[in-house]
Design a protein around this motif. Sequence first.
Motif, short mmCIF file in Angstrom:
data_model
loop_
_atom_site.label_atom_id
_atom_site.label_comp_id
_atom_site.label_asym_id
_atom_site.label_seq_id
_atom_site.Cartn_x
_atom_site.Cartn_y
_atom_site.Cartn_z
N UNK A 1 0.83 -1.20 0.00
CA UNK A 1 0.00 0.00 0.00
C UNK A 1 0.86 1.25 0.00
N UNK A 2 1.96 1.18 0.75
CA UNK A 2 2.84 2.34 0.88
C UNK A 2 3.46 2.72 -0.47
N UNK A 3 3.72 1.72 -1.30
CA UNK A 3 4.29 2.04 -2.62
C UNK A 3 3.19 2.07 -3.69
N UNK A 4 1.96 2.24 -3.20
CA UNK A 4 0.81 2.41 -4.10
C UNK A 4 0.58 1.21 -5.02
N UNK A 5 0.91 0.01 -4.51
CA UNK A 5 0.61 -1.17 -5.34
C UNK A 5 -0.57 -1.91 -4.73
N UNK A 6 -1.70 -1.24 -4.83
CA UNK A 6 -2.92 -1.74 -4.20
C UNK A 6 -3.30 -3.13 -4.72
N UNK A 7 -3.13 -3.34 -6.02
CA UNK A 7 -3.51 -4.62 -6.60
C UNK A 7 -2.70 -5.76 -5.98
N UNK A 8 -1.37 -5.51 -5.87
CA UNK A 8 -0.49 -6.53 -5.27
C UNK A 8 -0.87 -6.77 -3.81
N UNK A 9 -1.27 -5.70 -3.12
CA UNK A 9 -1.68 -5.83 -1.72
C UNK A 9 -2.91 -6.73 -1.63
N UNK A 10 -3.85 -6.52 -2.54
CA UNK A 10 -5.08 -7.33 -2.53
C UNK A 10 -4.79 -8.78 -2.88
N UNK A 11 -3.84 -8.97 -3.82
CA UNK A 11 -3.46 -10.34 -4.19
C UNK A 11 -2.89 -11.08 -2.98
N UNK A 12 -2.03 -10.37 -2.25
CA UNK A 12 -1.42 -11.00 -1.07
C UNK A 12 -2.49 -11.30 -0.02
N UNK A 13 -3.44 -10.40 0.08
CA UNK A 13 -4.55 -10.60 1.01
C UNK A 13 -5.30 -11.90 0.67
#
Length: 616
Positions: A428-440
């Motif tokens: 999230x900090x590096x604005x990679x929301x999609x990757x954050x959601x994938x990890x979630x």
Amino acid sequence: MGTRVANKSRNPLAFITISIFENHYCCFHDRLRLRVSVRQLKPFHGLYSTLTGRENLQSPYQNQIQFLKSVRDQCKSRSLRNVDHALDMFDKMLHMRPLPSIDDFNHMLGAIARLKHYPGVISLYKQMESLGISPNVCTLNTLINCFCHLNHLDFGFSVLATILKLGYQPNHITLNTLIKGLCLRGHIAGAVRLVDEMERKGYQPDAFTCGTMVNGLCKIGETDMAIRLLRNMEEGNFELDMTTYNTIIDSLCKDRSVTEALNLLSKMKSKGIQPNLVTYNSLIQGLCNLSWWREATTLLNEMVQRKVMPNVLTFSILVDAHCKEGMLMKAKEVFGVMIRRGIEPNTVTYSCLIDGYCLQNKMDDAVKTFNMMIERGCLPNLFSYNILINGYCKNKRINEAMHLFREMSNKGMIPDVVTYNTLIRGFCLVERLQAALELFHKMQDCGECPSPQTYAILLDRLCKNKKIGEAMTLFQEMEDEKLDHNIVIYNILIDGLCNIKKLTAARELFNSLPLKGLQPNVWTYTIMIRGLCKEGLIDEACELLEKMDGNGCSPNDRTYNTLIQGLLQGNETSKAIEFVKIMVGKGFSANASTASMLIDLLSADPGDEVLKELLQ
Ligand SMILES: *[C@@H]1O[C@H](CO)[C@@H](O)[C@H](O)[C@H]1NC(C)=O
Ligand SMILES: *[C@@H]1O[C@H](CO)[C@@H](O)[C@H](O)[C@H]1NC(C)=O
Ligand SMILES: *[C@@H]1O[C@H](CO)[C@@H](O)[C@H](O)[C@H]1NC(C)=O
């Protein structure tokens, strides 16, 4: 036959002899074609090996004795760590003929209870009962202990009744176990009553009883009461032991009442009770927590003088405390001293130091320490990996963090919710929301449950990116999971809604809080006030500020600055100045942006005396 066997256990020799005859001779006599009478048992064993020609092959009887000896040894040395293994052994014991003695069963039950497999102990006890094995006080004490741990104090007391019904006398352990159970559940009054009862029945509470009470009181934060009890105990003729003192000292340190803890240390010493490593470590931790470095050093010297040598924990506390205060040089110094003294740092020590470097964004040093730890044969654990991953994430080096994540998975380490939250936050900090959601989603696929914090991180990012629809869907998912409600989540959503000018929805969510059993906190109010000001609803914002005060939630500097800026933007100058006065009166001050707005105002009207005075 169980009952009969158990009754015969009073005379172990007779019991063994008869049982061997009953159980083993009958099984083997066909093969041996021998008739052996009970009295001929001794030759029997010799004969057995002679006839089979195998010296090493032992008779089942000897096997059994050896097995039971090994059970006892394992229980006594506390080397039994695996519940399944323990249960297997117990099962084997239940199938032995002759049945092992009640003491053997007690050892096993105690060991299983120590493994915290309390329901297991209870069901094993029931199996014993069904075989007619009579318990003794020790068995029943273990049972009470298990019921207490399972929060079934009532059953615990009914076991006490059983003890009395069987004509046994409860012993100190029985009563202390019940008292401990009561204390752990915060039933201090009940514990006190039981102690009274005990005294009336002629049981003098011992140091353990008092220690248990003190411990219970400390655990529920009643340190004052614990100290009073301690005084009473001292007035009575109690020999207070070190453990009791250590318990209270530790509790006081955790309560940050370190001065009181130091007083107790003096008292303990004056009574001739030598403080030990546990005492000193608690105190040093407490002192370091308050950054009382001088006192901590004094204590460290004192312990060395008293020949209580600091251990790896002592040093880890010192390293950690210095790191947390940003005193890295000092932490490294302590680390050096430790190694020079021949005390090998452990995973905790290294991890504290690594964390210290990470906190200062010194990732190269952090990695160096991490590698040094491995070189020195200390294997990093989940905790160390999480610290390093967090360091990378905070420094926006998410790829390196993910590299570590894969490395730990390759090593067979299972990431926990902290690991996932750290990485999700990093993305999230590096604005990679999609990757954050994938990890979630990966986290959920791997069977790791997201915590309220996981949701908070994602919701925050979604709201900041103005993806309020997705945020609401995720929020719904969280509600469906029945995760603990948490005001932080609502603050994020209300803020998100306000920011995209959905004030009505924000207000609805805000108003729904009491229904969900949640209290808005100062953040919630401030967010709402900001939202109202943004929409020009200044009066409603002012009302809300008064309302929050009335609801026992005091506005803080942020709340005032928010409202004042809202008033100034709405050209409500005099009202704004009124609130500036209130804010200053409460000891808060205008922040940089509020101050600059006020200065602008003054430059537009240099004659405004009130404003001039306020800005001085
Ligand atoms: C040290 O402080 C932390 C946070 O304030 C607290 O959680 C911890 O229990 C404290 N430890 C001791 C021994 O005082
Ligand atoms: C001052 O406070 C307001 C309201 O809390 C906030 O929006 C603003 O960012 C703050 N400014 C500074 C410089 O801290
Ligand atoms: C406040 O006053 C300024 C200048 O007089 C004006 O431009 C602005 O529109 C006013 N703002 C509001 C919210 O009335």
